[in-house]
Design a protein around this motif. Structure first.
Motif, PDB file in Angstrom:
ATOM      1  N   GLU A  61       0.841  -1.205   0.000  1.00  0.00           N
ATOM      2  CA  GLU A  61       0.000   0.000   0.000  1.00  0.00           C
ATOM      3  C   GLU A  61       0.878   1.257   0.000  1.00  0.00           C
ATOM      4  OE1 GLU A  61      -3.252  -0.208  -0.342  1.00  0.00           O
ATOM      5  OE2 GLU A  61      -3.176  -2.409  -0.271  1.00  0.00           O
ATOM      6  N   TRP A  62       0.208   2.402  -0.154  1.00  0.00           N
ATOM      7  CA  TRP A  62       0.886   3.700  -0.233  1.00  0.00           C
ATOM      8  C   TRP A  62       1.812   3.923   0.955  1.00  0.00           C
ATOM      9  CZ3 TRP A  62       1.167   7.266  -4.048  1.00  0.00           C
ATOM     10  CH2 TRP A  62       1.592   8.553  -3.722  1.00  0.00           C
ATOM     11  N   ASP A  63       1.306   3.679   2.181  1.00  0.00           N
ATOM     12  CA  ASP A  63       2.134   3.892   3.377  1.00  0.00           C
ATOM     13  C   ASP A  63       3.294   2.903   3.445  1.00  0.00           C
ATOM     14  OD1 ASP A  63       0.762   6.097   4.246  1.00  0.00           O
ATOM     15  OD2 ASP A  63      -0.502   5.009   5.674  1.00  0.00           O
ATOM     16  N   ASP A  64       3.082   1.681   2.927  1.00  0.00           N
ATOM     17  CA  ASP A  64       4.176   0.711   2.868  1.00  0.00           C
ATOM     18  C   ASP A  64       5.303   1.243   1.984  1.00  0.00           C
ATOM     19  OD1 ASP A  64       2.629  -1.110   4.369  1.00  0.00           O
ATOM     20  OD2 ASP A  64       1.701  -1.920   2.551  1.00  0.00           O
ATOM     21  N   MET A  65       4.928   1.820   0.848  1.00  0.00           N
ATOM     22  CA  MET A  65       5.926   2.396  -0.054  1.00  0.00           C
ATOM     23  C   MET A  65       6.687   3.530   0.638  1.00  0.00           C
ATOM     24  SD  MET A  65       5.383   4.211  -3.787  1.00  0.00           S
ATOM     25  CE  MET A  65       4.534   5.672  -3.154  1.00  0.00           C
TER      26      MET A  65
ATOM     27  N   ASN B 180       7.186   3.891   3.782  1.00  0.00           N
ATOM     28  CA  ASN B 180       8.063   3.290   4.792  1.00  0.00           C
ATOM     29  C   ASN B 180       9.326   2.713   4.159  1.00  0.00           C
ATOM     30  OD1 ASN B 180       6.222   3.907   6.805  1.00  0.00           O
ATOM     31  ND2 ASN B 180       5.243   1.892   6.768  1.00  0.00           N
ATOM     32  N   LYS B 181       9.171   2.096   2.993  1.00  0.00           N
ATOM     33  CA  LYS B 181      10.328   1.533   2.287  1.00  0.00           C
ATOM     34  C   LYS B 181      11.295   2.653   1.869  1.00  0.00           C
ATOM     35  CE  LYS B 181       9.240  -2.944   1.899  1.00  0.00           C
ATOM     36  NZ  LYS B 181      10.105  -4.123   2.051  1.00  0.00           N
ATOM     37  N   LEU B 182      10.733   3.732   1.335  1.00  0.00           N
ATOM     38  CA  LEU B 182      11.577   4.861   0.922  1.00  0.00           C
ATOM     39  C   LEU B 182      12.290   5.469   2.136  1.00  0.00           C
ATOM     40  CD1 LEU B 182       9.207   6.598  -1.670  1.00  0.00           C
ATOM     41  CD2 LEU B 182      11.223   5.197  -2.168  1.00  0.00           C
ATOM     42  N   ALA B 183      11.584   5.576   3.245  1.00  0.00           N
ATOM     43  CA  ALA B 183      12.196   6.112   4.472  1.00  0.00           C
ATOM     44  C   ALA B 183      13.328   5.208   4.954  1.00  0.00           C
ATOM     45  CB  ALA B 183      11.139   6.256   5.568  1.00  0.00           C
ATOM     46  N   LEU B 184      13.148   3.897   4.812  1.00  0.00           N
ATOM     47  CA  LEU B 184      14.191   2.952   5.220  1.00  0.00           C
ATOM     48  C   LEU B 184      15.434   3.097   4.339  1.00  0.00           C
ATOM     49  CD1 LEU B 184      15.208   0.581   6.922  1.00  0.00           C
ATOM     50  CD2 LEU B 184      13.983  -0.967   5.351  1.00  0.00           C
ATOM     51  N   VAL B 185      15.229   3.229   3.037  1.00  0.00           N
ATOM     52  CA  VAL B 185      16.359   3.448   2.124  1.00  0.00           C
ATOM     53  C   VAL B 185      17.135   4.693   2.542  1.00  0.00           C
ATOM     54  CG1 VAL B 185      16.971   4.105  -0.255  1.00  0.00           C
ATOM     55  CG2 VAL B 185      15.365   2.230   0.140  1.00  0.00           C
ATOM     56  N   ARG B 186      16.406   5.767   2.808  1.00  0.00           N
ATOM     57  CA  ARG B 186      17.051   7.027   3.202  1.00  0.00           C
ATOM     58  C   ARG B 186      17.797   6.865   4.536  1.00  0.00           C
ATOM     59  NH1 ARG B 186      19.248  11.058   0.708  1.00  0.00           N
ATOM     60  NH2 ARG B 186      20.905  10.390   2.104  1.00  0.00           N
ATOM     61  N   ALA B 187      17.196   6.136   5.483  1.00  0.00           N
ATOM     62  CA  ALA B 187      17.817   5.949   6.803  1.00  0.00           C
ATOM     63  C   ALA B 187      19.102   5.130   6.691  1.00  0.00           C
ATOM     64  CB  ALA B 187      16.834   5.258   7.752  1.00  0.00           C
ATOM     65  N   ILE B 188      19.092   4.107   5.844  1.00  0.00           N
ATOM     66  CA  ILE B 188      20.306   3.305   5.622  1.00  0.00           C
ATOM     67  C   ILE B 188      21.398   4.187   5.027  1.00  0.00           C
ATOM     68  CG2 ILE B 188      21.298   1.421   4.264  1.00  0.00           C
ATOM     69  CD1 ILE B 188      18.500   0.042   4.464  1.00  0.00           C
ATOM     70  N   ALA B 189      21.026   4.961   4.005  1.00  0.00           N
ATOM     71  CA  ALA B 189      22.003   5.846   3.355  1.00  0.00           C
ATOM     72  C   ALA B 189      22.575   6.854   4.354  1.00  0.00           C
ATOM     73  CB  ALA B 189      21.355   6.566   2.169  1.00  0.00           C
ATOM     74  N   ASP B 190      21.728   7.386   5.223  1.00  0.00           N
ATOM     75  CA  ASP B 190      22.199   8.379   6.207  1.00  0.00           C
ATOM     76  C   ASP B 190      23.166   7.763   7.212  1.00  0.00           C
ATOM     77  OD1 ASP B 190      20.774  10.383   5.001  1.00  0.00           O
ATOM     78  OD2 ASP B 190      19.055  10.250   6.356  1.00  0.00           O
ATOM     79  N   ASP B 191      22.964   6.485   7.530  1.00  0.00           N
ATOM     80  CA  ASP B 191      23.878   5.803   8.454  1.00  0.00           C
ATOM     81  C   ASP B 191      25.233   5.523   7.796  1.00  0.00           C
ATOM     82  OD1 ASP B 191      21.966   5.821  10.394  1.00  0.00           O
ATOM     83  OD2 ASP B 191      21.795   3.641  10.596  1.00  0.00           O
ATOM     84  N   VAL B 192      25.179   5.054   6.557  1.00  0.00           N
ATOM     85  CA  VAL B 192      26.409   4.620   5.869  1.00  0.00           C
ATOM     86  C   VAL B 192      27.174   5.804   5.276  1.00  0.00           C
ATOM     87  CG1 VAL B 192      27.349   3.154   4.014  1.00  0.00           C
ATOM     88  CG2 VAL B 192      25.379   2.356   5.373  1.00  0.00           C
TER      89      VAL B 192
END
Length: 402
Positions: free
Chosen positions: A379-383, A385-397
């Motif tokens: 669903e829209w919110d799942d998408m 959340n996925k985009l937020a996770l990608v951004r969070a991983i990138a911000d950590d690395v």
């Protein structure tokens, strides 16, 4: 040695297609059924694009797209609009190679392709781009200094070739060989890129399921059994790479070209092909003149990181470790470990440190969220959340990097 291309690609990327709002799907269906006009559909498309661009910007993504909202499928209408190419509805199943993974996927489900596109005459660009309007609208939504960041997705130059049996992709009286056929496609692709470059496009992602098919044991077995084939898979792979290089040769130093190797993203979150990149890695990474590779690495069907040993020291990899097919969120720390493992393979192959390898990497979902307009099983919110996770991983690395 060639310079590494940076910004684009960015540390956090997505693959272009995003879930479409229900109102847009309803209006497009009405338009296709000739119940409303193009003038009725465009404002709905614009509103949906505005909304999804805001989602991307709010999530911290630099390479925004329009979600492919003005297309029914990821490849758009580039080929259909070329002189000499004809769209066909309900094509005869006999023209297809039944072992090519997407065709095999249709047949397994009892379907056959409802639409395809074949060459019926000399291929030529008509001088009008079907993509430039999509880009021009996106320019109105971001500051001028960010126009070069906008990601425009394009279909692979050899698309609409592999699926057809030998001799069925074009009439023999029009082209005597694959080489002649590919030469005219490359010329048309260069004409398209001329128009897009003049409009300000600087960031192109080419989507190509065909390359992954060359990794499929099932396809290769079917190919060996088909006595109508006049080329080996390796020879055809070489032809495709040459077609690519001819298509982008005038623009590769002026624009960023990234290649997304897609394993299929059909209705109901289906994939089509399996098998690691090992079979094609050397040719793919060393002979193809793109700057970046968007690689699917969300499940074991993509194989291990060993093929990354062959990545030259001037090229980038965006690692698609987050699945866009299902809503479950991945474990952030585990995904970071996967990035580091990939970096170690890249570093070993190029004689670099892990840090140097990471400097040529980013993270993304493995594919788009809606390669076909129906979209994947989330669903829209799942998408979001996925985009937020990608951004969070990138911000950590890569802290502080776009």
């Amino acid at each position: 040695m060639a310079n590494v291309h940076r910004n684009p690609p960015f540390r956090a990327e997505h693959l272009g297609s995003l879930l479409r709002p229900k109102e847009l799907l309803q209006k497009r269906a009405a338009f296709e059924a000739k119940q409303i006009s193009r003038d009725d559909l465009t404002p709905v498309e614009n509103e949906a694009v505005n909304k999804v661009v805001k989602v991307q910007l709010d999530a911290g993504f630099r390479a925004i797209s329009d979600g492919e909202y003005r297309r029914a499928v990821f490849w758009g209408t580039f080929f259909e609009e070329l002189e000499g190419m004809t769209e066909i509805r309900n094509p005869a199943i006999e023209i297809f190679r039944p072992y090519v993974p997407d065709i095999a996927g249709f047949l397994e489900k009892g379907h056959k392709p409802g639409q395809s596109c074949v060459c019926t005459g000399k291929i030529k660009h008509k001088g009008q781009s079907t993509l430039v309007g999509q880009f021009e609208y996106l320019k109105t939504l971001v500051p001028e200094e960010r126009w070069g960041d906008i990601k425009l997705t394009m279909i692979a130059p050899p698309w609409y070739h592999l699926r057809y049996r030998d001799g069925q992709a074009f009439p023999k009286e029009v082209y005597a060989s694959d080489d002649e056929y590919f030469a005219d496609i490359a010329k048309a692709y260069r004409a398209e890129l001329d128009i897009l470059y003049a409009a300000g496009v600087r960031n192109v992602q080419i989507d190509d399921p065909n390359f992954a098919y060359f990794c499929s044991e099932k396809m290769l077995a079917g190919w060996a059994e088909d006595k109508s084939n006049t080329k080996t898979p390796d020879e055809l792979l070489d032809s495709y790479i040459q077609c690519y290089n001819d298509s982008i040769r005038d623009h590769k130093d002026k624009m960023h070209f990234g290649l997304h190797i897609c394993r299929g993203n059909f209705m109901g979150s289906r994939h089509f092909s399996e098998g690691g990149y090992d079979r094609i890695a050397i040719k793919l990474f060393q002979n193809l003149n793109v700057a970046s590779y968007y690689l699917e690495y969300d499940t074991p069907r993509a194989g291990g990181f060993e093929p990354l040993l062959h990545l030259p020291a001037h090229k980038n990899v965006i690692l698609g470790v987050i699945t866009s097919k299902f809503p479950e969120l991945e474990d952030k720390e585990k995904m970071k470990e996967r990035l580091f493992a990939a970096a170690d393979a890249i570093a070993k192959g190029a004689g670099q440190t892990r840090e140097q390898a990471l400097d040529r990497m980013g993270v993304s979902p493995q594919c788009g969220f809606a390669s076909h307009e129906e979209g994947n099983l989330l669903e829209w919110d799942d998408m979001k959340n996925k985009l937020a996770l990608v951004r969070a991983i990138a911000d950590d690395v890569w802290p502080g990097q776009p």
